[in-house]
Design a protein around this motif. Sequence first.
Motif, PDB file in Angstrom:
ATOM      1  N   PRO A  44      52.058  79.113  30.546  1.00 28.42           N
ATOM      2  CA  PRO A  44      51.514  79.098  29.175  1.00 28.42           C
ATOM      3  C   PRO A  44      51.564  77.686  28.610  1.00 28.42           C
ATOM      4  CG  PRO A  44      53.745  79.983  29.166  1.00 28.42           C
ATOM      5  CD  PRO A  44      53.385  79.759  30.612  1.00 28.42           C
ATOM      6  N   ARG A  45      50.438  77.221  28.029  1.00 33.69           N
ATOM      7  CA  ARG A  45      50.394  75.828  27.611  1.00 33.69           C
ATOM      8  C   ARG A  45      49.382  75.627  26.476  1.00 33.69           C
ATOM      9  NH1 ARG A  45      47.778  77.255  32.150  1.00 33.69           N
ATOM     10  NH2 ARG A  45      45.788  76.284  32.715  1.00 33.69           N
ATOM     11  N   ILE A  46      49.720  74.697  25.603  1.00 34.16           N
ATOM     12  CA  ILE A  46      48.796  74.236  24.573  1.00 34.16           C
ATOM     13  C   ILE A  46      48.314  72.860  25.003  1.00 34.16           C
ATOM     14  CG2 ILE A  46      48.609  73.456  22.183  1.00 34.16           C
ATOM     15  CD1 ILE A  46      50.618  75.683  21.452  1.00 34.16           C
ATOM     16  N   VAL A  47      46.996  72.702  25.085  1.00 34.00           N
ATOM     17  CA  VAL A  47      46.405  71.470  25.605  1.00 34.00           C
ATOM     18  C   VAL A  47      45.265  71.043  24.689  1.00 34.00           C
ATOM     19  CG1 VAL A  47      47.013  72.041  27.988  1.00 34.00           C
ATOM     20  CG2 VAL A  47      44.786  72.750  27.068  1.00 34.00           C
ATOM     21  N   PRO A  48      44.777  69.803  24.834  1.00 29.47           N
ATOM     22  CA  PRO A  48      43.593  69.398  24.076  1.00 29.47           C
ATOM     23  C   PRO A  48      42.410  70.318  24.378  1.00 29.47           C
ATOM     24  CG  PRO A  48      44.674  67.478  24.999  1.00 29.47           C
ATOM     25  CD  PRO A  48      45.355  68.673  25.603  1.00 29.47           C
ATOM     26  N   TYR A  49      41.606  70.594  23.362  1.00 29.46           N
ATOM     27  CA  TYR A  49      40.411  71.433  23.562  1.00 29.46           C
ATOM     28  C   TYR A  49      39.516  70.770  24.602  1.00 29.46           C
ATOM     29  CZ  TYR A  49      36.417  74.387  22.417  1.00 29.46           C
ATOM     30  OH  TYR A  49      35.390  75.293  22.477  1.00 29.46           O
ATOM     31  N   GLN A  50      39.052  71.559  25.573  1.00 26.41           N
ATOM     32  CA  GLN A  50      38.335  70.992  26.704  1.00 26.41           C
ATOM     33  C   GLN A  50      37.502  72.056  27.395  1.00 26.41           C
ATOM     34  OE1 GLN A  50      41.482  70.668  30.174  1.00 26.41           O
ATOM     35  NE2 GLN A  50      42.508  70.412  28.171  1.00 26.41           N
ATOM     36  N   PRO A  51      36.483  71.641  28.160  1.00 22.33           N
ATOM     37  CA  PRO A  51      35.729  72.605  28.968  1.00 22.33           C
ATOM     38  C   PRO A  51      36.623  73.177  30.065  1.00 22.33           C
ATOM     39  CG  PRO A  51      34.534  70.529  28.744  1.00 22.33           C
ATOM     40  CD  PRO A  51      35.935  70.285  28.259  1.00 22.33           C
ATOM     41  N   ILE A  52      36.222  74.314  30.607  1.00 20.24           N
ATOM     42  CA  ILE A  52      36.924  74.880  31.752  1.00 20.24           C
ATOM     43  C   ILE A  52      35.954  74.923  32.932  1.00 20.24           C
ATOM     44  CG2 ILE A  52      38.535  76.223  30.364  1.00 20.24           C
ATOM     45  CD1 ILE A  52      36.827  78.686  30.932  1.00 20.24           C
ATOM     46  N   THR A  53      36.494  74.876  34.126  1.00 19.07           N
ATOM     47  CA  THR A  53      35.679  74.897  35.343  1.00 19.07           C
ATOM     48  C   THR A  53      35.951  76.187  36.105  1.00 19.07           C
ATOM     49  OG1 THR A  53      35.771  72.490  35.510  1.00 19.07           O
ATOM     50  CG2 THR A  53      35.144  73.697  37.490  1.00 19.07           C
ATOM     51  N   LEU A  54      34.874  76.888  36.466  1.00 17.19           N
ATOM     52  CA  LEU A  54      34.997  78.132  37.215  1.00 17.19           C
ATOM     53  C   LEU A  54      34.084  78.105  38.430  1.00 17.19           C
ATOM     54  CD1 LEU A  54      34.945  80.816  34.355  1.00 17.19           C
ATOM     55  CD2 LEU A  54      36.939  79.993  35.623  1.00 17.19           C
TER      56      LEU A  54
END
Length: 356
Positions: A46-56
């Motif tokens: 579980p993590r809070i990170v900078p808003y970013q695209p995800i790759t699938l």
Amino acid sequence: MNNQIEIQLSAKRKEKPSFSDLKFGKTYTDHMFIMDYSREKGWYDPRIVPYQPITLDPAATIFHYGQTIFEGLKAYKNENEEVFLFRPEENFKRLNRSSVRLCIPEVDEDLALEALVKLVSIDRDWVPDVKGTSLYIRPFTISTEPNLDVTPSQKYRFMIIMSPVGAFYKEGMNPVKIAVESEYVRAVRGGTGNAKTAGNYAAAMLVQEKASAAGYSQVLWLDGKENKYIEEVGSMNVFFKINGEVVTPELSGSILEGITRKSVIELLKHWGVPVSERRISMEEVYEAHQNGQLEEAFGTGTAAVISPIGELFWNGEIISINDNKTGELSLKIYNTLTGIQIGKEDDPFGWRVKVE
């Protein structure tokens, strides 16, 4: 599983939009929450990170078989710069009910709530303080395993993103016009209507587009079996005040159990206003209108809170409600709920959660 939430703060913060001119769901905050799942590990990282695209992977099962569920709730800021959430625990309970229906692993509700509070606290400057605005919060889960076999995914990702928003409907608290749909259906009992899943909304878009083109704000859905009993209005639950009694369709398995719906029912009971959950047909609503007993109608949901209905179009006839004016009870409910949400009203129910 390690429940410790890791936090990676953004090195460069985004420029915030004008809070006086917000569109719904167009701008996103600096951070997001992510947590992954595998059959071997369960939920992990579980993590809070900078808003970013995800790759699938193109073969990820979300693209092919639609295993996804989501929620919607809001954070509010008052003139004292205090930030509040409204019944967030109910959203994670419903998220897990939707997960069970879509064969998705349930999340730890306490951990999800902890993550949400931390995320809102980190991005609290994004909670707008202009009247009628809020920070819309979207928790959601998608299946991520690359697999074209028609089986439940063995990998998932749970995320929370947030967006400062203005009013959902341009009409605000002014009554909207609704078209009653008599051909297509939103959901059927035994299907996924009582789960908050993407397919339900995709299936509604064709009818919504037709209604919008005809000048209507939303669609009133009827049941999928007899095509006579009222279910939902657009993406909201619906209420009718008939001869002093407030009636809302019962939860039959094809209707989403709205948190605002639940709150309105509890609020009306608290006030001593007669309220019932039961089957109600369009014929009954029409007859009540003809007899002068249809006093008010309104939709309820997170996005709009209360949306008064001024007109229904059904079988070629216009059913005008309360002379197309916002009803006294609708306005009272709206003012009370929004007052509780921003800390202006007493909260005897313990619905409000303060974010430190």
